[in-house]
Design a protein around this motif. Structure first.
Motif: not given
Length: 129
Positions: A62-66, A97-101, A119-123, A125-127
């Motif tokens: 978990k988190g290997e790419s993000s 993976h949608t950028g939410r908590r 809400p989305v915490s971070k887009d 595409d930025e992740i």
């Protein structure tokens, strides 16, 4: 650690168990994924969540790419020994993976069906780029 503890679990015919990731601080369910024996053993040994990705057909740290890893503070199983509960500290405060908590960001509304409530915490595409 003796591997006998893995034999005490009731693995499904496909060798998997559902794994729930729960926030160590507030108890919120962040996500549900799958684990095989190798993923659970790696999680216990390394202290960070490792899952089995059914879509990729491989282990997934978990988190290997993000970069949004999950530090595991406790591993539990249920009364039937067929579900894993990971108590985690979510790095970056984004588990989905949608950028939410949390992956559980939709609530059933009797009039409107599934509505997005978090809400989305971070887009994404930025992740993920």
């Amino acid at each position: 650690m003796n591997a006998d503890w893995l034999d005490q679990l009731r693995w499904a015919d496909d060798g998997l168990l559902p794994a729930i990731a729960q926030d160590a601080d507030d108890g919120r369910v962040l996500m549900v994924a799958w684990m095989n024996r190798e993923a659970l053993a790696a999680t216990a040994a390394g202290g960070e969540a490792v899952y089995w990705s059914r879509s990729r057909g491989r282990l997934w740290h978990k988190g290997e790419s993000s970069g949004h890893t999950q530090a595991v503070t406790e591993i539990r199983t249920d009364c039937d020994s067929d579900v894993i509960l990971l108590i985690v500290r979510q790095h970056g405060d984004i588990a989905c993976h949608t950028g939410r908590r949390s992956c559980f960001f939709r609530r059933l509304d009797e009039n409107d069906g599934w509505i997005t409530v978090d809400p989305v915490s971070k887009d994404p595409d930025e992740i993920y780029g």
